[in-house]
Design a protein around this motif. Sequence first.
Motif, PDB file in Angstrom:
ATOM      1  N   ASP A  93     -12.421 -26.816-108.200  1.00  0.00           N
ATOM      2  CA  ASP A  93     -13.753 -26.745-108.799  1.00  0.00           C
ATOM      3  C   ASP A  93     -14.878 -27.201-107.871  1.00  0.00           C
ATOM      4  N   ARG A  94     -14.528 -27.600-106.634  1.00  0.00           N
ATOM      5  CA  ARG A  94     -15.544 -28.011-105.665  1.00  0.00           C
ATOM      6  C   ARG A  94     -15.366 -27.203-104.382  1.00  0.00           C
ATOM      7  N   LEU A  95     -16.462 -27.178-103.598  1.00  0.00           N
ATOM      8  CA  LEU A  95     -16.494 -26.384-102.379  1.00  0.00           C
ATOM      9  C   LEU A  95     -17.434 -27.071-101.390  1.00  0.00           C
ATOM     10  N   PRO A  96     -17.073 -27.141-100.109  1.00  0.00           N
ATOM     11  CA  PRO A  96     -18.053 -27.632 -99.135  1.00  0.00           C
ATOM     12  C   PRO A  96     -19.290 -26.737 -99.124  1.00  0.00           C
ATOM     13  N   VAL A  97     -20.437 -27.317 -98.863  1.00  0.00           N
ATOM     14  CA  VAL A  97     -21.641 -26.513 -98.644  1.00  0.00           C
ATOM     15  C   VAL A  97     -21.493 -25.853 -97.276  1.00  0.00           C
ATOM     16  N   ILE A  98     -21.404 -24.532 -97.273  1.00  0.00           N
ATOM     17  CA  ILE A  98     -21.149 -23.751 -96.061  1.00  0.00           C
ATOM     18  C   ILE A  98     -22.447 -23.087 -95.628  1.00  0.00           C
ATOM     19  N   LEU A  99     -22.850 -23.355 -94.397  1.00  0.00           N
ATOM     20  CA  LEU A  99     -24.143 -22.898 -93.906  1.00  0.00           C
ATOM     21  C   LEU A  99     -23.988 -21.690 -93.000  1.00  0.00           C
ATOM     22  N   ASP A 100     -24.815 -20.672 -93.236  1.00  0.00           N
ATOM     23  CA  ASP A 100     -24.900 -19.517 -92.349  1.00  0.00           C
ATOM     24  C   ASP A 100     -25.770 -19.863 -91.138  1.00  0.00           C
ATOM     25  N   PRO A 101     -25.628 -19.130 -90.029  1.00  0.00           N
ATOM     26  CA  PRO A 101     -26.440 -19.436 -88.841  1.00  0.00           C
ATOM     27  C   PRO A 101     -27.934 -19.530 -89.110  1.00  0.00           C
ATOM     28  N   ALA A 102     -28.450 -18.698 -89.998  1.00  0.00           N
ATOM     29  CA  ALA A 102     -29.882 -18.743 -90.295  1.00  0.00           C
ATOM     30  C   ALA A 102     -30.290 -20.053 -90.962  1.00  0.00           C
ATOM     31  N   ASP A 103     -29.312 -20.762 -91.562  1.00  0.00           N
ATOM     32  CA  ASP A 103     -29.596 -22.018 -92.251  1.00  0.00           C
ATOM     33  C   ASP A 103     -29.577 -23.221 -91.320  1.00  0.00           C
ATOM     34  N   TRP A 104     -28.957 -23.097 -90.165  1.00  0.00           N
ATOM     35  CA  TRP A 104     -28.748 -24.266 -89.315  1.00  0.00           C
ATOM     36  C   TRP A 104     -30.047 -24.973 -88.930  1.00  0.00           C
ATOM     37  N   PRO A 105     -31.105 -24.252 -88.509  1.00  0.00           N
ATOM     38  CA  PRO A 105     -32.322 -24.973 -88.108  1.00  0.00           C
ATOM     39  C   PRO A 105     -32.925 -25.796 -89.237  1.00  0.00           C
ATOM     40  N   LEU A 106     -32.883 -25.289 -90.463  1.00  0.00           N
ATOM     41  CA  LEU A 106     -33.461 -26.044 -91.571  1.00  0.00           C
ATOM     42  C   LEU A 106     -32.606 -27.265 -91.890  1.00  0.00           C
ATOM     43  N   TRP A 107     -31.288 -27.112 -91.909  1.00  0.00           N
ATOM     44  CA  TRP A 107     -30.448 -28.271 -92.214  1.00  0.00           C
ATOM     45  C   TRP A 107     -30.586 -29.352 -91.145  1.00  0.00           C
ATOM     46  N   LEU A 108     -30.770 -28.935 -89.895  1.00  0.00           N
ATOM     47  CA  LEU A 108     -30.908 -29.899 -88.807  1.00  0.00           C
ATOM     48  C   LEU A 108     -32.316 -30.483 -88.710  1.00  0.00           C
ATOM     49  N   GLY A 109     -33.230 -30.024 -89.549  1.00  0.00           N
ATOM     50  CA  GLY A 109     -34.590 -30.549 -89.514  1.00  0.00           C
ATOM     51  C   GLY A 109     -35.468 -29.907 -88.464  1.00  0.00           C
ATOM     52  N   GLU A 110     -35.002 -28.840 -87.841  1.00  0.00           N
ATOM     53  CA  GLU A 110     -35.792 -28.169 -86.810  1.00  0.00           C
ATOM     54  C   GLU A 110     -36.835 -27.231 -87.409  1.00  0.00           C
ATOM     55  N   ALA A 111     -36.623 -26.821 -88.661  1.00  0.00           N
ATOM     56  CA  ALA A 111     -37.515 -25.842 -89.302  1.00  0.00           C
ATOM     57  C   ALA A 111     -38.143 -26.428 -90.558  1.00  0.00           C
ATOM     58  N   GLY A 112     -38.421 -27.723 -90.544  1.00  0.00           N
ATOM     59  CA  GLY A 112     -39.014 -28.380 -91.703  1.00  0.00           C
ATOM     60  C   GLY A 112     -38.022 -29.297 -92.385  1.00  0.00           C
ATOM     61  N   HIS A 113     -38.399 -29.781 -93.557  1.00  0.00           N
ATOM     62  CA  HIS A 113     -37.605 -30.808 -94.235  1.00  0.00           C
ATOM     63  C   HIS A 113     -37.067 -30.363 -95.589  1.00  0.00           C
ATOM     64  N   GLY A 114     -37.402 -29.196 -96.069  1.00  0.00           N
ATOM     65  CA  GLY A 114     -36.995 -28.782 -97.409  1.00  0.00           C
ATOM     66  C   GLY A 114     -35.621 -28.154 -97.431  1.00  0.00           C
ATOM     67  N   ALA A 115     -34.576 -28.949 -97.148  1.00  0.00           N
ATOM     68  CA  ALA A 115     -33.217 -28.422 -97.033  1.00  0.00           C
ATOM     69  C   ALA A 115     -32.463 -28.381 -98.358  1.00  0.00           C
ATOM     70  N   ALA A 116     -33.024 -28.928 -99.426  1.00  0.00           N
ATOM     71  CA  ALA A 116     -32.304 -28.987-100.704  1.00  0.00           C
ATOM     72  C   ALA A 116     -31.813 -27.623-101.184  1.00  0.00           C
ATOM     73  N   PRO A 117     -32.582 -26.524-101.034  1.00  0.00           N
ATOM     74  CA  PRO A 117     -32.080 -25.222-101.505  1.00  0.00           C
ATOM     75  C   PRO A 117     -30.814 -24.742-100.799  1.00  0.00           C
ATOM     76  N   LEU A 118     -30.498 -25.329 -99.642  1.00  0.00           N
ATOM     77  CA  LEU A 118     -29.293 -24.919 -98.927  1.00  0.00           C
ATOM     78  C   LEU A 118     -28.026 -25.480 -99.557  1.00  0.00           C
ATOM     79  N   MET A 119     -28.168 -26.475-100.418  1.00  0.00           N
ATOM     80  CA  MET A 119     -26.993 -27.122-101.015  1.00  0.00           C
ATOM     81  C   MET A 119     -26.521 -26.333-102.224  1.00  0.00           C
ATOM     82  N   ARG A 120     -25.944 -25.170-101.928  1.00  0.00           N
ATOM     83  CA  ARG A 120     -25.528 -24.228-102.967  1.00  0.00           C
ATOM     84  C   ARG A 120     -24.179 -23.636-102.573  1.00  0.00           C
ATOM     85  N   PRO A 121     -23.452 -23.053-103.525  1.00  0.00           N
ATOM     86  CA  PRO A 121     -22.173 -22.427-103.175  1.00  0.00           C
ATOM     87  C   PRO A 121     -22.365 -21.215-102.274  1.00  0.00           C
ATOM     88  N   ALA A 122     -21.394 -20.967-101.440  1.00  0.00           N
ATOM     89  CA  ALA A 122     -21.407 -19.753-100.615  1.00  0.00           C
ATOM     90  C   ALA A 122     -21.391 -18.518-101.515  1.00  0.00           C
TER      91      ALA A 122
END
Length: 223
Positions: A162-191
Amino acid sequence: MCGRMAITLPHQAMTEVFEATASNDLPDVPNYNVCPTVQVHAVTSAEGTRRLRSMRWGFVPHWYDTPTDGPLIINARSETVAKKPAFREAVRARRCLIVASGFYEWKREKGETPQPWYVTRVDGGPMVFAGIWQDWARGETALTGCAVVTCEANADMAPIHDRLPVILDPADWPLWLGEAGHGAAPLMRPAGKGTLSFRRVSTAVNSNRAQGPDLIAQVASGD
């Protein structure tokens, strides 16, 4: 959740994929049975430079007097990561990419031995988890620990767990790393549906001492 993974990508390939500079203490690869408390590969970013680093898989809150002073924290739930005292500063300021080739999950049926599955990306790319990290030190003991952010399972994963790691696509990496701003919460979703591939593997991986490529080889149901 995520409690075991495999990493087979060579270090040079990882530095190229993530456009990162490698530290000189990276864990050996391949490792077909990466367990909690061992060193894993993680990517961080600071001042425009990405680093491929070694981190202990196990996040240690700053108030622990020893790394084993409380529960072993290898996962952080996306639903509460921004609220819990252990994680809320890290998810704001210390996010990382945790790199794997795939991960294991166990399907548990009442009265039966848990059956392991190996999960990879359908497209064959690296499995990149949303992670958080933190430095911890007491006296002469110091470490950098990380945890995998998890979310509810998608429709493909739900029959197994019933659980899954949050899996990031390449386009998501800059936002998660803080390189493209700080609003990373929308990335915390199922693949998305169809992102992941699943195969039954041998119960040999139930032992944290097991190693070798046979661990990720597909087996028939019931083997």
